[in-house]
Design an enzyme around this catalytic site. Structure first.
Site, mmCIF file in Angstrom:
data_model
loop_
_atom_site.group_PDB
_atom_site.id
_atom_site.type_symbol
_atom_site.label_atom_id
_atom_site.label_comp_id
_atom_site.label_asym_id
_atom_site.label_seq_id
_atom_site.Cartn_x
_atom_site.Cartn_y
_atom_site.Cartn_z
ATOM 1 N N ASP A 169 41.511 33.283 43.408
ATOM 2 C CA ASP A 169 41.436 34.193 42.266
ATOM 3 C C ASP A 169 41.131 35.601 42.772
ATOM 4 O O ASP A 169 40.317 35.786 43.682
ATOM 5 C CB ASP A 169 40.334 33.723 41.299
ATOM 6 C CG ASP A 169 40.442 34.400 39.947
ATOM 7 O OD1 ASP A 169 40.762 33.707 38.972
ATOM 8 O OD2 ASP A 169 40.218 35.630 39.867
ATOM 9 N N ILE A 170 41.802 36.576 42.184
ATOM 10 C CA ILE A 170 41.652 37.965 42.633
ATOM 11 C C ILE A 170 40.268 38.522 42.292
ATOM 12 O O ILE A 170 39.799 39.468 42.909
ATOM 13 C CB ILE A 170 42.786 38.836 42.023
ATOM 14 C CG1 ILE A 170 43.056 40.066 42.858
ATOM 15 C CG2 ILE A 170 42.497 39.184 40.572
ATOM 16 C CD1 ILE A 170 44.363 40.761 42.530
ATOM 17 N N HIS A 182 46.978 27.112 34.004
ATOM 18 C CA HIS A 182 46.270 27.104 35.293
ATOM 19 C C HIS A 182 44.921 26.440 35.149
ATOM 20 O O HIS A 182 44.290 26.506 34.092
ATOM 21 C CB HIS A 182 46.092 28.526 35.839
ATOM 22 C CG HIS A 182 45.425 29.488 34.886
ATOM 23 N ND1 HIS A 182 46.124 30.146 33.899
ATOM 24 C CD2 HIS A 182 44.148 29.882 34.758
ATOM 25 C CE1 HIS A 182 45.300 30.918 33.217
ATOM 26 N NE2 HIS A 182 44.079 30.766 33.702
HETATM 27 P P1 AMP Z 1 42.178 33.019 32.444
HETATM 28 O O1 AMP Z 1 41.133 33.892 31.803
HETATM 29 O O2 AMP Z 1 41.825 31.562 32.391
HETATM 30 O O3 AMP Z 1 43.565 33.316 31.916
HETATM 31 O O4 AMP Z 1 42.120 33.380 33.969
HETATM 32 C C1 AMP Z 1 43.045 34.185 34.606
HETATM 33 C C2 AMP Z 1 42.523 34.382 35.998
HETATM 34 O O5 AMP Z 1 43.571 34.905 36.782
HETATM 35 C C3 AMP Z 1 41.342 35.347 36.107
HETATM 36 O O6 AMP Z 1 40.240 34.674 36.709
HETATM 37 C C4 AMP Z 1 41.886 36.467 36.993
HETATM 38 O O7 AMP Z 1 40.920 36.995 37.877
HETATM 39 C C5 AMP Z 1 43.012 35.765 37.725
HETATM 40 N N1 AMP Z 1 44.083 36.648 38.189
HETATM 41 C C6 AMP Z 1 44.738 37.586 37.473
HETATM 42 N N2 AMP Z 1 45.677 38.189 38.225
HETATM 43 C C7 AMP Z 1 45.617 37.597 39.444
HETATM 44 C C8 AMP Z 1 46.326 37.767 40.664
HETATM 45 N N3 AMP Z 1 47.313 38.685 40.789
HETATM 46 N N4 AMP Z 1 45.997 37.001 41.716
HETATM 47 C C9 AMP Z 1 45.007 36.079 41.616
HETATM 48 N N5 AMP Z 1 44.307 35.855 40.491
HETATM 49 C C10 AMP Z 1 44.599 36.614 39.418
#
Ligand code: AMP
Ligand code: ZN
Length: 115
Positions: free
Chosen positions: A30-31, A100
């Protein structure tokens, strides 16, 4: 889906710190990690959320959970414990509308809720 950030990771159009990839799933850090180790596990196939799943997704969803288990084992998270989360819908905090699972773990000393 062209404007989906996770589809772009699937297609390697944007970078991600991948830890696992096969013909159906990809997993990456996760970023913005919310735990010492925070991994996202996604199907290559675009599905908005668990709410969008159908009976025909039964096999994929079963494999997805077993893939989570394999990744947690391979990263050593199973030994110390991990949480598995899926935000379903904007009201639950879902920000990326591509199904996810979050694997959250890597706490070393005490469980994080006791620190
Ligand atoms: P959610 O709130 O369950 O939709 O979680 C989305 C997750 O995706 C969050 O924890 C973000 O930090 C993560 N995220 C968003 N963009 C990226 C990216 N480019 N690479 C890795 N993680 C990401
Ligand atoms: Zn997508």
């Amino acid at each position: 889906m062209t404007d989906c950030i996770f589809c772009k990771i699937v297609k390697k159009e944007i970078p991600a710190r991948e830890v696992y990839r096969d013909s159906e799933f990809v997993a990456f850090h996760d970023i913005s990690p919310k735990a010492p180790v925070h991994i996202m596990v996604i199907p290559l196939k675009h599905l908005e959320s668990l709410s969008g799943a159908e009976n025909s997704d039964k096999e994929m969803l079963g494999k997805l959970l077993l893939t989570v288990k394999k990744i947690a084992d391979d990263l050593g998270l199973s030994k110390t414990g991990y949480k598995l989360a899926a935000n379903n819908g904007a009201g639950a905090g879902q920000l990326v509308f591509h199904l996810h699972f979050h694997i959250l773990g890597g706490w070393k000393a005490k469980p994080h809720w006791e620190v």
